[in-house]
Design a protein around this motif. Structure first.
Motif, PDB file in Angstrom:
ATOM      1  N   ARG A  85       0.819  -1.211   0.000  1.00 40.24           N
ATOM      2  CA  ARG A  85       0.000   0.000   0.000  1.00 40.24           C
ATOM      3  C   ARG A  85       0.856   1.266   0.000  1.00 40.24           C
ATOM      4  O   ARG A  85       0.489   2.277  -0.589  1.00 40.24           O
ATOM      5  CB  ARG A  85      -0.913  -0.016   1.231  1.00 40.24           C
ATOM      6  N   TYR A  86       1.998   1.197   0.668  1.00 38.92           N
ATOM      7  CA  TYR A  86       2.859   2.390   0.776  1.00 38.92           C
ATOM      8  C   TYR A  86       4.255   2.090   0.207  1.00 38.92           C
ATOM      9  O   TYR A  86       5.270   2.340   0.844  1.00 38.92           O
ATOM     10  CB  TYR A  86       2.954   2.830   2.241  1.00 38.92           C
ATOM     11  N   ARG A 148     -16.142  -2.877  -4.799  1.00 40.90           N
ATOM     12  CA  ARG A 148     -15.543  -1.574  -4.498  1.00 40.90           C
ATOM     13  C   ARG A 148     -16.322  -0.929  -3.352  1.00 40.90           C
ATOM     14  O   ARG A 148     -16.835   0.188  -3.474  1.00 40.90           O
ATOM     15  CB  ARG A 148     -15.564  -0.681  -5.736  1.00 40.90           C
ATOM     16  N   ALA A 153     -10.142  -0.647   1.576  1.00 41.46           N
ATOM     17  CA  ALA A 153      -8.951  -0.345   0.776  1.00 41.46           C
ATOM     18  C   ALA A 153      -8.368  -1.573   0.079  1.00 41.46           C
ATOM     19  O   ALA A 153      -7.409  -1.449  -0.682  1.00 41.46           O
ATOM     20  CB  ALA A 153      -7.878   0.274   1.675  1.00 41.46           C
ATOM     21  N   ASN A 156      -7.576  -1.561  -3.644  1.00 41.19           N
ATOM     22  CA  ASN A 156      -6.428  -0.694  -3.940  1.00 41.19           C
ATOM     23  C   ASN A 156      -5.115  -1.413  -3.668  1.00 41.19           C
ATOM     24  O   ASN A 156      -4.108  -1.175  -4.337  1.00 41.19           O
ATOM     25  CB  ASN A 156      -6.474   0.578  -3.091  1.00 41.19           C
ATOM     26  N   ILE A 157      -5.126  -2.285  -2.652  1.00 43.54           N
ATOM     27  CA  ILE A 157      -3.900  -2.963  -2.230  1.00 43.54           C
ATOM     28  C   ILE A 157      -3.640  -4.212  -3.062  1.00 43.54           C
ATOM     29  O   ILE A 157      -2.530  -4.456  -3.527  1.00 43.54           O
ATOM     30  CB  ILE A 157      -3.984  -3.339  -0.742  1.00 43.54           C
ATOM     31  N   GLU A 328     -10.355   5.394   5.653  1.00 38.92           N
ATOM     32  CA  GLU A 328      -9.108   4.905   5.083  1.00 38.92           C
ATOM     33  C   GLU A 328      -8.780   5.663   3.807  1.00 38.92           C
ATOM     34  O   GLU A 328      -9.627   5.797   2.924  1.00 38.92           O
ATOM     35  CB  GLU A 328      -9.219   3.411   4.780  1.00 38.92           C
ATOM     36  N   GLU A 329      -7.557   6.151   3.721  1.00 41.35           N
ATOM     37  CA  GLU A 329      -7.148   6.933   2.554  1.00 41.35           C
ATOM     38  C   GLU A 329      -7.278   6.115   1.273  1.00 41.35           C
ATOM     39  O   GLU A 329      -7.046   4.918   1.252  1.00 41.35           O
ATOM     40  CB  GLU A 329      -5.708   7.419   2.724  1.00 41.35           C
ATOM     41  N   GLY A 330      -7.715   6.791   0.227  1.00 41.13           N
ATOM     42  CA  GLY A 330      -7.871   6.131  -1.062  1.00 41.13           C
ATOM     43  C   GLY A 330      -9.182   5.417  -1.251  1.00 41.13           C
ATOM     44  O   GLY A 330      -9.408   4.826  -2.303  1.00 41.13           O
ATOM     45  N   THR A 331     -10.062   5.464  -0.241  1.00 38.62           N
ATOM     46  CA  THR A 331     -11.354   4.783  -0.364  1.00 38.62           C
ATOM     47  C   THR A 331     -12.442   5.784  -0.739  1.00 38.62           C
ATOM     48  O   THR A 331     -12.361   6.968  -0.402  1.00 38.62           O
ATOM     49  CB  THR A 331     -11.748   4.089   0.949  1.00 38.62           C
ATOM     50  N   GLN A 335     -14.808  10.612   0.001  1.00 41.48           N
ATOM     51  CA  GLN A 335     -15.394  11.612  -0.886  1.00 41.48           C
ATOM     52  C   GLN A 335     -16.837  11.941  -0.517  1.00 41.48           C
ATOM     53  O   GLN A 335     -17.449  12.833  -1.113  1.00 41.48           O
ATOM     54  CB  GLN A 335     -15.355  11.103  -2.341  1.00 41.48           C
TER      55      GLN A 335
END
Length: 436
Positions: A85-86, A148, A153, A156-157, A328-331, A335
Protein backbone atom coordinates in the motif's frame (compact mmCIF):
# COMPACT_ATOMS: atom_id res chain seq x y z
CA UNK A 1 26.87 -25.97 2.59
CA UNK A 2 25.50 -23.39 5.02
CA UNK A 3 21.73 -23.17 5.08
CA UNK A 4 20.55 -19.57 5.61
CA UNK A 5 18.22 -19.23 8.58
CA UNK A 6 15.03 -17.16 8.48
CA UNK A 7 12.79 -15.91 11.28
CA UNK A 8 9.32 -14.67 10.33
CA UNK A 9 6.64 -12.56 11.99
CA UNK A 10 3.15 -12.90 10.53
CA UNK A 11 0.47 -10.22 11.03
CA UNK A 12 -3.07 -9.76 9.80
CA UNK A 13 -5.77 -12.05 8.48
CA UNK A 14 -5.87 -15.69 7.42
CA UNK A 15 -5.35 -14.66 3.79
CA UNK A 16 -2.12 -12.98 4.82
CA UNK A 17 -1.11 -16.11 6.74
CA UNK A 18 -1.46 -18.18 3.56
CA UNK A 19 0.78 -15.68 1.76
CA UNK A 20 3.40 -16.08 4.49
CA UNK A 21 3.18 -19.86 4.15
CA UNK A 22 3.86 -19.58 0.41
CA UNK A 23 6.75 -17.16 0.94
CA UNK A 24 8.46 -19.45 3.42
CA UNK A 25 7.76 -22.55 1.32
CA UNK A 26 9.60 -20.92 -1.56
CA UNK A 27 12.57 -20.08 0.64
CA UNK A 28 12.67 -23.55 2.17
CA UNK A 29 12.66 -25.01 -1.36
CA UNK A 30 16.02 -23.37 -2.07
CA UNK A 31 17.70 -24.39 1.19
CA UNK A 32 16.52 -21.92 3.81
CA UNK A 33 15.73 -23.28 7.27
CA UNK A 34 13.69 -21.87 10.13
CA UNK A 35 15.56 -19.98 12.85
CA UNK A 36 14.47 -20.56 16.48
CA UNK A 37 14.71 -16.83 17.23
CA UNK A 38 15.33 -13.49 15.52
CA UNK A 39 18.78 -13.28 17.08
CA UNK A 40 19.88 -16.52 15.40
CA UNK A 41 18.50 -15.70 11.95
CA UNK A 42 20.34 -14.57 8.82
CA UNK A 43 17.11 -13.14 7.39
CA UNK A 44 14.19 -11.50 9.18
CA UNK A 45 10.78 -11.41 7.52
CA UNK A 46 7.78 -9.31 8.56
CA UNK A 47 4.58 -10.05 6.66
CA UNK A 48 2.48 -6.95 7.30
CA UNK A 49 -1.20 -5.98 7.35
CA UNK A 50 -2.43 -2.60 6.14
CA UNK A 51 -6.22 -2.93 6.25
CA UNK A 52 -7.18 -0.39 8.94
CA UNK A 53 -5.32 2.15 11.07
CA UNK A 54 -4.82 -0.16 14.06
CA UNK A 55 -3.40 -2.89 11.82
CA UNK A 56 -1.07 -0.43 10.12
CA UNK A 57 0.27 0.73 13.49
CA UNK A 58 0.82 -2.85 14.61
CA UNK A 59 2.71 -3.65 11.41
CA UNK A 60 4.90 -0.56 11.60
CA UNK A 61 5.73 -1.31 15.23
CA UNK A 62 6.66 -4.88 14.30
CA UNK A 63 9.01 -3.68 11.56
CA UNK A 64 10.58 -1.11 13.89
CA UNK A 65 11.12 -3.76 16.58
CA UNK A 66 13.06 -5.82 14.05
CA UNK A 67 15.01 -2.74 12.95
CA UNK A 68 16.08 -2.20 16.57
CA UNK A 69 17.45 -5.72 17.05
CA UNK A 70 18.80 -6.20 13.53
CA UNK A 71 22.52 -6.97 13.37
CA UNK A 72 24.70 -5.61 10.55
CA UNK A 73 24.96 -9.03 8.90
CA UNK A 74 21.23 -9.70 9.00
CA UNK A 75 18.86 -8.85 6.15
CA UNK A 76 15.35 -7.54 6.83
CA UNK A 77 12.50 -8.34 4.40
CA UNK A 78 9.10 -6.65 4.64
CA UNK A 79 6.15 -8.06 2.69
CA UNK A 80 2.37 -7.93 2.80
CA UNK A 81 -0.39 -5.35 2.52
CA UNK A 82 1.30 -2.44 4.29
CA UNK A 83 4.40 -2.66 2.11
CA UNK A 84 2.21 -2.90 -1.00
CA UNK A 85 0.00 0.00 0.00
CA UNK A 86 2.86 2.39 0.78
CA UNK A 87 5.54 1.10 -1.59
CA UNK A 88 6.80 4.61 -2.39
CA UNK A 89 6.77 6.12 1.10
CA UNK A 90 8.00 3.33 3.38
CA UNK A 91 11.42 2.68 1.78
CA UNK A 92 12.24 6.35 2.32
CA UNK A 93 11.13 6.29 5.95
CA UNK A 94 12.75 2.95 6.82
CA UNK A 95 16.05 2.65 4.95
CA UNK A 96 17.11 -0.08 7.39
CA UNK A 97 14.81 -2.51 5.55
CA UNK A 98 16.80 -4.39 2.92
CA UNK A 99 13.98 -5.77 0.76
CA UNK A 100 10.40 -4.57 0.16
CA UNK A 101 8.13 -7.14 -1.49
CA UNK A 102 4.57 -5.87 -1.40
CA UNK A 103 1.75 -8.42 -1.53
CA UNK A 104 2.56 -12.00 -2.45
CA UNK A 105 3.52 -12.85 -6.02
CA UNK A 106 4.77 -16.37 -6.82
CA UNK A 107 8.56 -16.41 -7.12
CA UNK A 108 9.07 -12.72 -6.37
CA UNK A 109 10.94 -13.28 -3.10
CA UNK A 110 13.36 -15.65 -4.85
CA UNK A 111 13.89 -13.13 -7.63
CA UNK A 112 14.47 -10.22 -5.23
CA UNK A 113 16.97 -12.23 -3.21
CA UNK A 114 18.74 -13.33 -6.41
CA UNK A 115 17.79 -16.97 -5.94
CA UNK A 116 15.63 -17.63 -8.97
CA UNK A 117 13.46 -16.19 -11.70
CA UNK A 118 9.99 -14.94 -10.85
CA UNK A 119 7.30 -17.66 -11.16
CA UNK A 120 9.94 -20.20 -12.18
CA UNK A 121 9.02 -23.61 -10.76
CA UNK A 122 7.03 -22.27 -7.80
CA UNK A 123 3.96 -24.23 -8.87
CA UNK A 124 5.76 -27.44 -7.83
CA UNK A 125 6.64 -26.25 -4.33
CA UNK A 126 4.80 -28.21 -1.66
CA UNK A 127 2.29 -26.34 0.46
CA UNK A 128 3.42 -25.28 3.94
CA UNK A 129 0.97 -25.12 6.86
CA UNK A 130 2.11 -22.77 9.62
CA UNK A 131 -1.13 -22.58 11.59
CA UNK A 132 -1.29 -23.21 15.32
CA UNK A 133 -2.77 -26.67 14.78
CA UNK A 134 -1.54 -29.18 12.16
CA UNK A 135 -5.06 -30.57 11.72
CA UNK A 136 -6.37 -27.23 10.39
CA UNK A 137 -5.31 -25.21 7.36
CA UNK A 138 -6.47 -22.21 5.38
CA UNK A 139 -6.59 -22.45 1.60
CA UNK A 140 -6.86 -19.29 -0.47
CA UNK A 141 -8.97 -19.73 -3.62
CA UNK A 142 -8.61 -16.25 -5.15
CA UNK A 143 -6.60 -13.05 -4.88
CA UNK A 144 -7.92 -9.49 -4.94
CA UNK A 145 -11.51 -8.25 -5.00
CA UNK A 146 -13.92 -6.84 -7.59
CA UNK A 147 -16.17 -5.29 -4.92
CA UNK A 148 -15.54 -1.57 -4.50
CA UNK A 149 -17.13 -1.11 -1.09
CA UNK A 150 -16.80 2.53 -0.08
CA UNK A 151 -15.03 1.81 3.21
CA UNK A 152 -12.51 -0.80 2.03
CA UNK A 153 -8.95 -0.35 0.78
CA UNK A 154 -8.36 -3.98 -0.21
CA UNK A 155 -9.00 -3.52 -3.97
CA UNK A 156 -6.43 -0.69 -3.94
CA UNK A 157 -3.90 -2.96 -2.23
CA UNK A 158 -4.52 -6.33 -3.89
CA UNK A 159 -6.19 -5.41 -7.16
CA UNK A 160 -9.12 -7.04 -8.93
CA UNK A 161 -10.12 -10.61 -8.21
CA UNK A 162 -8.19 -13.41 -9.85
CA UNK A 163 -9.59 -16.86 -9.08
CA UNK A 164 -7.16 -19.75 -8.97
CA UNK A 165 -7.91 -22.84 -11.06
CA UNK A 166 -9.92 -25.68 -9.58
CA UNK A 167 -7.05 -28.04 -10.44
CA UNK A 168 -4.45 -26.04 -8.50
CA UNK A 169 -6.73 -25.61 -5.48
CA UNK A 170 -7.58 -29.32 -5.40
CA UNK A 171 -3.89 -30.19 -5.62
CA UNK A 172 -3.16 -27.92 -2.67
CA UNK A 173 -6.03 -29.48 -0.71
CA UNK A 174 -4.64 -32.96 -1.38
CA UNK A 175 -1.19 -31.89 -0.18
CA UNK A 176 -2.70 -30.53 3.03
CA UNK A 177 -4.73 -33.70 3.53
CA UNK A 178 -1.53 -35.73 3.19
CA UNK A 179 -0.04 -33.60 5.97
CA UNK A 180 -2.88 -34.60 8.30
CA UNK A 181 -5.33 -31.72 7.85
CA UNK A 182 -8.83 -32.61 9.13
CA UNK A 183 -10.43 -29.20 8.65
CA UNK A 184 -9.89 -27.08 5.55
CA UNK A 185 -11.06 -23.47 5.55
CA UNK A 186 -11.44 -21.88 2.10
CA UNK A 187 -10.82 -18.13 2.03
CA UNK A 188 -10.73 -15.17 -0.35
CA UNK A 189 -11.88 -11.59 -0.11
CA UNK A 190 -15.17 -12.83 -1.56
CA UNK A 191 -15.45 -16.61 -1.86
CA UNK A 192 -18.91 -16.59 -3.45
CA UNK A 193 -17.56 -14.50 -6.34
CA UNK A 194 -15.09 -17.29 -7.12
CA UNK A 195 -14.77 -17.63 -10.91
CA UNK A 196 -17.32 -14.92 -11.70
CA UNK A 197 -14.67 -12.57 -13.09
CA UNK A 198 -14.17 -15.11 -15.89
CA UNK A 199 -17.77 -14.83 -17.10
CA UNK A 200 -20.42 -17.50 -17.52
CA UNK A 201 -17.88 -20.15 -18.49
CA UNK A 202 -15.80 -19.61 -15.39
CA UNK A 203 -15.73 -21.99 -12.43
CA UNK A 204 -18.04 -21.50 -9.46
CA UNK A 205 -17.68 -22.05 -5.73
CA UNK A 206 -20.15 -24.93 -5.99
CA UNK A 207 -18.04 -26.66 -8.68
CA UNK A 208 -14.90 -26.09 -6.63
CA UNK A 209 -16.45 -27.56 -3.48
CA UNK A 210 -17.67 -30.60 -5.42
CA UNK A 211 -14.16 -31.14 -6.80
CA UNK A 212 -12.55 -30.95 -3.34
CA UNK A 213 -15.18 -33.32 -1.96
CA UNK A 214 -14.54 -35.78 -4.80
CA UNK A 215 -10.73 -35.66 -4.64
CA UNK A 216 -10.18 -35.63 -0.86
CA UNK A 217 -11.59 -37.22 2.27
CA UNK A 218 -11.08 -34.18 4.52
CA UNK A 219 -13.87 -34.44 7.14
CA UNK A 220 -14.64 -30.74 7.56
CA UNK A 221 -14.58 -28.18 4.74
CA UNK A 222 -15.52 -24.64 5.69
CA UNK A 223 -15.83 -21.46 3.60
CA UNK A 224 -15.52 -17.92 4.90
CA UNK A 225 -16.42 -14.45 3.59
CA UNK A 226 -19.56 -14.89 1.51
CA UNK A 227 -21.06 -11.87 -0.22
CA UNK A 228 -24.90 -11.67 -0.26
CA UNK A 229 -25.15 -10.92 -3.97
CA UNK A 230 -23.62 -14.14 -5.30
CA UNK A 231 -25.28 -16.92 -3.31
CA UNK A 232 -27.50 -19.29 -5.26
CA UNK A 233 -29.78 -22.23 -4.43
CA UNK A 234 -27.31 -24.76 -5.85
CA UNK A 235 -24.66 -23.69 -3.31
CA UNK A 236 -27.12 -23.77 -0.40
CA UNK A 237 -28.44 -27.19 -1.42
CA UNK A 238 -24.90 -28.60 -1.62
CA UNK A 239 -24.18 -27.38 1.89
CA UNK A 240 -27.47 -28.79 3.16
CA UNK A 241 -26.90 -32.24 1.67
CA UNK A 242 -23.15 -32.77 2.00
CA UNK A 243 -22.17 -33.77 5.58
CA UNK A 244 -18.50 -32.88 5.07
CA UNK A 245 -19.36 -29.24 4.35
CA UNK A 246 -19.63 -27.42 7.66
CA UNK A 247 -23.13 -25.99 7.97
CA UNK A 248 -21.65 -22.61 8.70
CA UNK A 249 -22.03 -19.39 6.73
CA UNK A 250 -19.86 -16.35 7.36
CA UNK A 251 -21.50 -13.50 5.45
CA UNK A 252 -20.58 -9.93 6.44
CA UNK A 253 -23.73 -7.84 5.94
CA UNK A 254 -22.18 -4.54 7.21
CA UNK A 255 -25.57 -2.82 7.57
CA UNK A 256 -29.34 -3.14 7.04
CA UNK A 257 -30.52 0.35 6.16
CA UNK A 258 -30.96 0.86 2.40
CA UNK A 259 -29.52 4.38 2.38
CA UNK A 260 -26.37 3.30 4.24
CA UNK A 261 -26.00 0.16 2.12
CA UNK A 262 -26.10 2.33 -1.00
CA UNK A 263 -23.53 4.75 0.42
CA UNK A 264 -21.37 1.74 1.29
CA UNK A 265 -21.75 0.48 -2.31
CA UNK A 266 -22.94 -2.91 -1.12
CA UNK A 267 -25.36 -3.48 -4.06
CA UNK A 268 -28.21 -5.11 -2.16
CA UNK A 269 -31.18 -3.98 -0.10
CA UNK A 270 -32.48 -4.87 3.32
CA UNK A 271 -35.36 -6.75 1.68
CA UNK A 272 -33.08 -8.95 -0.43
CA UNK A 273 -30.76 -9.43 2.54
CA UNK A 274 -33.58 -10.60 4.80
CA UNK A 275 -34.87 -12.94 2.12
CA UNK A 276 -31.44 -14.50 1.71
CA UNK A 277 -30.81 -14.91 5.45
CA UNK A 278 -34.14 -16.57 6.10
CA UNK A 279 -33.71 -18.77 3.01
CA UNK A 280 -30.42 -19.99 4.52
CA UNK A 281 -32.21 -20.91 7.73
CA UNK A 282 -34.91 -22.71 5.75
CA UNK A 283 -32.73 -24.61 3.27
CA UNK A 284 -29.97 -25.62 5.73
CA UNK A 285 -31.52 -26.85 9.00
CA UNK A 286 -29.17 -26.21 11.91
CA UNK A 287 -26.98 -23.76 9.97
CA UNK A 288 -24.77 -21.42 11.97
CA UNK A 289 -24.74 -17.82 10.74
CA UNK A 290 -21.87 -15.45 11.37
CA UNK A 291 -21.76 -11.82 10.24
CA UNK A 292 -19.87 -8.57 10.57
CA UNK A 293 -21.44 -5.13 10.90
CA UNK A 294 -20.02 -1.64 10.52
CA UNK A 295 -21.47 1.24 12.55
CA UNK A 296 -20.82 4.96 12.43
CA UNK A 297 -20.59 5.16 8.64
CA UNK A 298 -20.96 8.78 7.41
CA UNK A 299 -24.63 9.71 7.25
CA UNK A 300 -25.82 6.99 9.65
CA UNK A 301 -28.63 8.38 11.80
CA UNK A 302 -30.02 6.84 14.96
CA UNK A 303 -33.00 5.62 12.93
CA UNK A 304 -30.67 3.95 10.41
CA UNK A 305 -28.85 2.27 13.26
CA UNK A 306 -32.12 1.06 14.78
CA UNK A 307 -32.89 -0.77 11.51
CA UNK A 308 -29.62 -2.63 11.82
CA UNK A 309 -30.39 -3.51 15.44
CA UNK A 310 -33.82 -4.80 14.44
CA UNK A 311 -32.40 -7.05 11.74
CA UNK A 312 -29.86 -8.49 14.18
CA UNK A 313 -32.65 -9.24 16.64
CA UNK A 314 -34.83 -10.80 13.93
CA UNK A 315 -32.17 -12.99 12.30
CA UNK A 316 -30.38 -13.90 15.56
CA UNK A 317 -26.90 -14.56 14.17
CA UNK A 318 -25.06 -17.13 16.27
CA UNK A 319 -21.84 -15.12 15.87
CA UNK A 320 -21.38 -11.42 15.17
CA UNK A 321 -18.38 -9.12 14.96
CA UNK A 322 -18.77 -5.34 14.98
CA UNK A 323 -16.53 -2.47 13.97
CA UNK A 324 -16.62 1.30 14.11
CA UNK A 325 -16.07 3.04 10.76
CA UNK A 326 -12.42 3.93 10.17
CA UNK A 327 -11.75 6.41 7.34
CA UNK A 328 -9.11 4.91 5.08
CA UNK A 329 -7.15 6.93 2.55
CA UNK A 330 -7.87 6.13 -1.06
CA UNK A 331 -11.35 4.78 -0.36
CA UNK A 332 -14.59 6.22 -1.84
CA UNK A 333 -15.92 6.92 1.66
CA UNK A 334 -13.57 9.87 1.97
CA UNK A 335 -15.39 11.61 -0.89
CA UNK A 336 -18.78 11.44 0.84
CA UNK A 337 -20.37 14.70 1.95
CA UNK A 338 -22.68 13.04 4.49
CA UNK A 339 -22.39 14.08 8.12
CA UNK A 340 -19.70 12.13 10.00
CA UNK A 341 -20.80 10.25 13.10
CA UNK A 342 -18.87 11.32 16.22
CA UNK A 343 -16.63 8.51 17.41
CA UNK A 344 -18.12 8.37 20.91
CA UNK A 345 -21.58 8.02 19.40
CA UNK A 346 -20.43 5.30 17.01
CA UNK A 347 -18.79 3.39 19.85
CA UNK A 348 -21.96 3.65 21.92
CA UNK A 349 -23.87 2.10 19.01
CA UNK A 350 -21.36 -0.73 18.77
CA UNK A 351 -21.66 -1.31 22.53
CA UNK A 352 -25.44 -1.54 22.14
CA UNK A 353 -25.06 -4.14 19.39
CA UNK A 354 -22.61 -6.14 21.47
CA UNK A 355 -25.03 -6.14 24.41
CA UNK A 356 -27.85 -7.47 22.23
CA UNK A 357 -25.57 -10.03 20.61
CA UNK A 358 -24.43 -11.27 24.01
CA UNK A 359 -28.03 -12.20 24.81
CA UNK A 360 -28.50 -13.87 21.43
CA UNK A 361 -25.25 -15.83 21.77
CA UNK A 362 -26.21 -16.92 25.26
CA UNK A 363 -29.54 -18.22 24.00
CA UNK A 364 -27.80 -20.06 21.13
CA UNK A 365 -25.24 -21.81 23.34
CA UNK A 366 -27.73 -22.73 26.09
CA UNK A 367 -29.76 -24.62 23.50
CA UNK A 368 -26.92 -27.18 23.35
CA UNK A 369 -27.10 -28.18 27.02
CA UNK A 370 -27.91 -31.87 27.32
CA UNK A 371 -27.20 -32.61 23.66
CA UNK A 372 -24.40 -34.65 22.11
CA UNK A 373 -22.40 -32.77 19.49
CA UNK A 374 -19.49 -33.64 17.23
CA UNK A 375 -16.34 -31.82 18.33
CA UNK A 376 -12.90 -31.48 16.77
CA UNK A 377 -10.31 -31.33 19.54
CA UNK A 378 -7.79 -28.54 18.90
CA UNK A 379 -5.44 -28.71 21.86
CA UNK A 380 -4.68 -29.81 25.40
CA UNK A 381 -5.76 -27.17 27.92
CA UNK A 382 -2.52 -26.52 29.77
CA UNK A 383 -2.77 -25.33 33.38
CA UNK A 384 -6.57 -25.15 33.33
CA UNK A 385 -9.39 -26.70 35.29
CA UNK A 386 -10.53 -28.43 32.09
CA UNK A 387 -8.63 -30.92 29.94
CA UNK A 388 -9.04 -30.08 26.25
CA UNK A 389 -10.29 -27.31 23.95
CA UNK A 390 -12.30 -28.07 20.83
CA UNK A 391 -14.95 -26.71 18.44
CA UNK A 392 -18.20 -27.77 16.86
CA UNK A 393 -18.74 -27.33 13.12
CA UNK A 394 -20.56 -24.11 13.99
CA UNK A 395 -17.37 -22.51 15.26
CA UNK A 396 -14.59 -21.27 13.02
CA UNK A 397 -11.01 -21.31 14.28
CA UNK A 398 -9.68 -18.00 15.68
CA UNK A 399 -13.02 -16.17 15.68
CA UNK A 400 -15.82 -18.19 17.31
CA UNK A 401 -16.77 -20.14 20.41
CA UNK A 402 -14.85 -23.01 21.99
CA UNK A 403 -15.85 -26.24 23.71
CA UNK A 404 -14.15 -26.94 27.05
CA UNK A 405 -13.76 -30.64 27.80
CA UNK A 406 -13.89 -31.31 31.55
CA UNK A 407 -14.14 -35.10 31.48
CA UNK A 408 -12.69 -37.84 29.30
CA UNK A 409 -9.53 -38.41 27.30
CA UNK A 410 -8.91 -37.18 23.78
CA UNK A 411 -6.26 -36.67 21.11
CA UNK A 412 -5.87 -33.26 19.45
CA UNK A 413 -6.83 -33.40 15.78
CA UNK A 414 -9.46 -36.10 16.29
CA UNK A 415 -13.26 -35.98 16.42
CA UNK A 416 -15.40 -36.98 19.41
CA UNK A 417 -19.00 -36.98 20.46
CA UNK A 418 -19.31 -34.65 23.42
CA UNK A 419 -22.25 -34.23 25.79
CA UNK A 420 -22.76 -30.57 26.63
CA UNK A 421 -23.10 -29.96 30.37
CA UNK A 422 -23.08 -26.18 30.58
CA UNK A 423 -22.91 -23.05 28.43
CA UNK A 424 -21.75 -19.45 28.49
CA UNK A 425 -22.36 -16.87 25.71
CA UNK A 426 -19.16 -17.86 23.88
CA UNK A 427 -18.27 -21.31 25.15
CA UNK A 428 -19.69 -24.74 25.82
CA UNK A 429 -18.57 -27.16 28.52
CA UNK A 430 -18.88 -30.90 27.98
CA UNK A 431 -17.55 -34.40 28.51
CA UNK A 432 -16.26 -36.92 26.01
CA UNK A 433 -18.84 -39.61 25.25
CA UNK A 434 -17.03 -41.58 22.54
CA UNK A 435 -14.76 -41.18 19.53
CA UNK A 436 -16.41 -40.54 16.18
Amino acid sequence: MKHPKIFAAQLGCAKNQVDAEHLLAELYSVGFVSAPSAEKADYLLVNTCGFIEAAKEESINAVLSFVEIKKPAQKLIVSGCLSGRYKEELPKEMPEVDYWLGTYEPGKILQVLGLGEKSSGTENIKRLNLGDFPHHAYLKIAEGCDRRCAFCAIPNIRGKQVSFSIESIVQEAKELEAQGVKELTLIAQDTTFYGHEQGVRGPTLTKLLKAILAETKIPWIRTLYWYPQFIDDELLELMANEPRLCKYIDMPIQHANDKILKLMRRHYTQKSLREMLFKMREKIPGVTLRTTVLVGFPGETQEDFEELMQLIQDVRFEHLGGFVFSPEEGTPALQLTETPVPEDQARARLDAINDVQEEISSEATEAFIGKEVKVLIDEVAEESDYHFIGRTEGNSLDSDDIVKIVEGDATPGEFYWVKILDAEPHELTGKIVRAV
